[in-house]
Structures are given as structure tokens and as C-alpha cells.
Write a protein that holds these residues in place. Sequence first.
Motif, PDB file in Angstrom:
ATOM      1  N   LYS A 138      24.646  42.384  32.277  1.00 15.36           N
ATOM      2  CA  LYS A 138      23.489  41.524  33.398  1.00 15.36           C
ATOM      3  C   LYS A 138      23.059  40.535  33.227  1.00 15.36           C
ATOM      4  CE  LYS A 138      23.802  46.869  34.319  1.00 15.36           C
ATOM      5  NZ  LYS A 138      22.409  48.100  34.960  1.00 15.36           N
ATOM      6  N   SER A 139      23.359  39.609  32.229  1.00 18.90           N
ATOM      7  CA  SER A 139      22.686  38.110  32.732  1.00 18.90           C
ATOM      8  C   SER A 139      23.899  37.169  32.282  1.00 18.90           C
ATOM      9  CB  SER A 139      21.449  38.570  31.126  1.00 18.90           C
ATOM     10  OG  SER A 139      21.127  37.057  30.892  1.00 18.90           O
ATOM     11  N   LYS A 140      22.971  36.236  32.946  1.00 17.12           N
ATOM     12  CA  LYS A 140      24.131  34.963  33.252  1.00 17.12           C
ATOM     13  C   LYS A 140      24.365  34.012  31.806  1.00 17.12           C
ATOM     14  CE  LYS A 140      25.348  36.067  37.690  1.00 17.12           C
ATOM     15  NZ  LYS A 140      25.397  35.467  39.660  1.00 17.12           N
ATOM     16  N   PHE A 141      22.768  33.883  31.528  1.00 19.40           N
ATOM     17  CA  PHE A 141      22.127  33.324  30.484  1.00 19.40           C
ATOM     18  C   PHE A 141      23.608  33.096  29.342  1.00 19.40           C
ATOM     19  CE2 PHE A 141      19.565  32.074  26.563  1.00 19.40           C
ATOM     20  CZ  PHE A 141      19.302  30.890  27.008  1.00 19.40           C
ATOM     21  N   ASP A 142      23.793  32.018  28.991  1.00 20.10           N
ATOM     22  CA  ASP A 142      25.375  32.178  28.403  1.00 20.10           C
ATOM     23  C   ASP A 142      24.986  30.933  26.844  1.00 20.10           C
ATOM     24  OD1 ASP A 142      27.262  30.750  26.718  1.00 20.10           O
ATOM     25  OD2 ASP A 142      28.187  29.428  28.516  1.00 20.10           O
ATOM     26  N   THR A 143      24.437  32.145  26.091  1.00 22.81           N
ATOM     27  CA  THR A 143      23.748  31.637  24.332  1.00 22.81           C
ATOM     28  C   THR A 143      23.989  30.639  23.914  1.00 22.81           C
ATOM     29  OG1 THR A 143      25.271  33.650  23.154  1.00 22.81           O
ATOM     30  CG2 THR A 143      23.008  33.964  24.831  1.00 22.81           C
ATOM     31  N   ASN A 144      25.722  29.907  23.877  1.00 21.38           N
ATOM     32  CA  ASN A 144      26.740  29.364  23.643  1.00 21.38           C
ATOM     33  C   ASN A 144      25.839  28.018  22.877  1.00 21.38           C
ATOM     34  OD1 ASN A 144      28.868  31.295  22.667  1.00 21.38           O
ATOM     35  ND2 ASN A 144      29.494  31.235  25.632  1.00 21.38           N
ATOM     36  N   GLU A 145      25.415  27.720  23.693  1.00 20.11           N
ATOM     37  CA  GLU A 145      25.023  26.213  23.434  1.00 20.11           C
ATOM     38  C   GLU A 145      23.500  26.052  22.487  1.00 20.11           C
ATOM     39  OE1 GLU A 145      27.002  23.592  24.510  1.00 20.11           O
ATOM     40  OE2 GLU A 145      28.022  24.687  24.451  1.00 20.11           O
ATOM     41  N   TYR A 146      23.030  27.058  22.539  1.00 20.86           N
ATOM     42  CA  TYR A 146      21.496  27.902  21.838  1.00 20.86           C
ATOM     43  C   TYR A 146      21.372  28.039  19.871  1.00 20.86           C
ATOM     44  CZ  TYR A 146      19.254  27.325  26.588  1.00 20.86           C
ATOM     45  OH  TYR A 146      19.152  26.963  27.913  1.00 20.86           O
ATOM     46  N   LEU A 147      20.925  26.581  19.851  1.00 24.25           N
ATOM     47  CA  LEU A 147      20.474  27.459  18.261  1.00 24.25           C
ATOM     48  C   LEU A 147      20.028  28.994  18.254  1.00 24.25           C
ATOM     49  CD1 LEU A 147      19.143  24.550  16.758  1.00 24.25           C
ATOM     50  CD2 LEU A 147      21.314  25.650  16.197  1.00 24.25           C
ATOM     51  N   LYS A 148      20.605  29.618  17.467  1.00 21.76           N
ATOM     52  CA  LYS A 148      20.415  31.149  17.653  1.00 21.76           C
ATOM     53  C   LYS A 148      18.916  31.555  16.501  1.00 21.76           C
ATOM     54  CE  LYS A 148      24.235  31.885  20.273  1.00 21.76           C
ATOM     55  NZ  LYS A 148      24.776  30.772  19.942  1.00 21.76           N
ATOM     56  N   PHE A 149      17.845  32.004  16.641  1.00 22.70           N
ATOM     57  CA  PHE A 149      16.881  31.966  15.313  1.00 22.70           C
ATOM     58  C   PHE A 149      16.496  33.446  15.534  1.00 22.70           C
ATOM     59  CE2 PHE A 149      16.861  27.943  15.328  1.00 22.70           C
ATOM     60  CZ  PHE A 149      16.456  27.561  14.362  1.00 22.70           C
ATOM     61  N   MET A 150      16.499  34.586  14.535  1.00 27.86           N
ATOM     62  CA  MET A 150      15.657  36.255  14.454  1.00 27.86           C
ATOM     63  C   MET A 150      14.909  35.151  13.638  1.00 27.86           C
ATOM     64  SD  MET A 150      17.207  39.623  13.903  1.00 27.86           S
ATOM     65  CE  MET A 150      17.956  39.771  15.881  1.00 27.86           C
ATOM     66  N   VAL A 151      13.209  35.917  14.292  1.00 29.73           N
ATOM     67  CA  VAL A 151      12.039  35.694  13.053  1.00 29.73           C
ATOM     68  C   VAL A 151      11.224  37.236  12.617  1.00 29.73           C
ATOM     69  CG1 VAL A 151      10.466  34.253  13.657  1.00 29.73           C
ATOM     70  CG2 VAL A 151      11.871  33.661  15.092  1.00 29.73           C
ATOM     71  N   PHE A 152      11.040  37.118  10.876  1.00 27.29           N
ATOM     72  CA  PHE A 152      10.702  38.180  11.053  1.00 27.29           C
ATOM     73  C   PHE A 152       9.441  37.985  10.302  1.00 27.29           C
ATOM     74  CE2 PHE A 152      15.085  39.211  11.206  1.00 27.29           C
ATOM     75  CZ  PHE A 152      14.763  40.679  11.347  1.00 27.29           C
ATOM     76  N   LEU A 153       8.733  38.752   9.541  1.00 26.35           N
ATOM     77  CA  LEU A 153       7.246  38.228   8.850  1.00 26.35           C
ATOM     78  C   LEU A 153       7.220  38.095   7.743  1.00 26.35           C
ATOM     79  CD1 LEU A 153       3.876  38.692   8.595  1.00 26.35           C
ATOM     80  CD2 LEU A 153       4.170  41.354   8.016  1.00 26.35           C
ATOM     81  N   GLU A 154       7.289  37.357   6.988  1.00 26.40           N
ATOM     82  CA  GLU A 154       6.723  36.815   5.885  1.00 26.40           C
ATOM     83  C   GLU A 154       6.243  37.810   4.966  1.00 26.40           C
ATOM     84  OE1 GLU A 154       8.610  36.146   2.824  1.00 26.40           O
ATOM     85  OE2 GLU A 154       8.860  33.677   3.121  1.00 26.40           O
ATOM     86  N   ASN A 155       6.912  38.902   4.494  1.00 25.26           N
ATOM     87  CA  ASN A 155       6.971  39.534   3.285  1.00 25.26           C
ATOM     88  C   ASN A 155       7.798  39.745   2.920  1.00 25.26           C
ATOM     89  OD1 ASN A 155       6.500  42.675   3.396  1.00 25.26           O
ATOM     90  ND2 ASN A 155       4.519  42.146   3.851  1.00 25.26           N
TER      91      ASN A 155
END
Length: 200
Positions: A138-155
Motif C-alpha cells: 500500500k505504499s507508492k515509495f519505489d525502493t529500486n533507486e535507493y541503497l538499502k541497509f538493515m542496521v543492527f547493534l554491534e554485538n
Amino acid sequence: MQYHREEELKNRLNNFFITQFSLPEDDYYSRLDSEKIISLKKALSDINNLITMKITISFVNWITKKFNLSQESEEKIINEILSTKPSTNGYDIVSDEIVKLIAEVKCNIPINAGKKYGSAQRNGITKDLNNLLYGKTKSKFDTNEYLKFMVFLENESVRSANQHYIHLSKEFREKLIVVDEKTIFDRKDCVYLIHINFIN
């Protein structure tokens, strides 16, 4: 000696207050009536949001250095983060400052101090990876042109749990890149997994 649940909980709580806050040795548990326990529970319920906020700001500091963002750009991103309520839908970070990137920030800690995520944690990560790679329902936001990150705690436990997740994931194994010093950020068809320390 026979296990006693209340004694175990009392010792753990007292030890936490004494070691983490440098308080004198005392029986803090015995001072907790029902009202104080409820107040403590309310305060602790925000821990996940606090960890997420700390990791998010640390990540913004990292991208500022990595992609040579201006101080003005860094402040703009941080102000957007701090003015957004924790429960708001959308990506944790969306930036068009010099480099286009989106990020989801996870404060997952493996259950029972182990090195694997529980099923609910894995499901949450899978959902967020799908959202990063293919956009949100349900979102029109297009992720194709973006660098994508998933960020975690350093542990160490988090790193082990992430490696285990990647190993098990047939769907995402080829689309996940664990960031290290040699990583080149030139792909928009994958998700970069990065582990970040807190900053105060």
C-alpha cells in the motif's frame, strides 16, 4: 539447594541495580511494591525504542563519514528521526542527501542470550527485508533507486544470529551483504547488513 523462583529474581534484580548503577549493596527488591513494579515496567517498555534510536543516530554518523555528507545534511536527517514517533509506519531512515538510501534499524537481541533468533524475530527481519527490496504494501515509495541497509547493534551474539539467519535463508542469501571495511556500495538490488555501536 532447591530452586526458588523469587530468590532468583530478587538476586538478579538486586545485582543489576548494584553493578549497572554502582549502587551500594542492598536489597532493592524488597522496596518494590506493586506501584513501583508497574512504574519500572513502564520505564523498561521503552528500552527497545531507546536502543533503536541510539543505533539509528550512530548509523547516521556512519553514513555522514562514509558518503561525505555535510553537517547540515546530517542534522537534517537526525532532526527527521527525532521528530518521528517510534510507532510511525515507514522506513527508519530515508535520505536523498548526496546518496539515496533507506534503512531499517533492528534492535533484535538473540533470545536467551543465545546465538540464534527466535521465530518472531526471524519473521520480523524477513518482513523488513521484503519491504526494503520490494517496497511496502500500500505504499507508492519505489525502493529500486535507493541503497538499502538493515542496521543492527554491534554485538557478538547479534552477529552470530545474523550469520545463522543468512545461512538458513534461501530467499535472501544472495541479496544480503554483511558490511566490512572493504565493502563497496554499488548495488541497489541487495540489502547491506551493518553492525553499529552506540554513541552517547
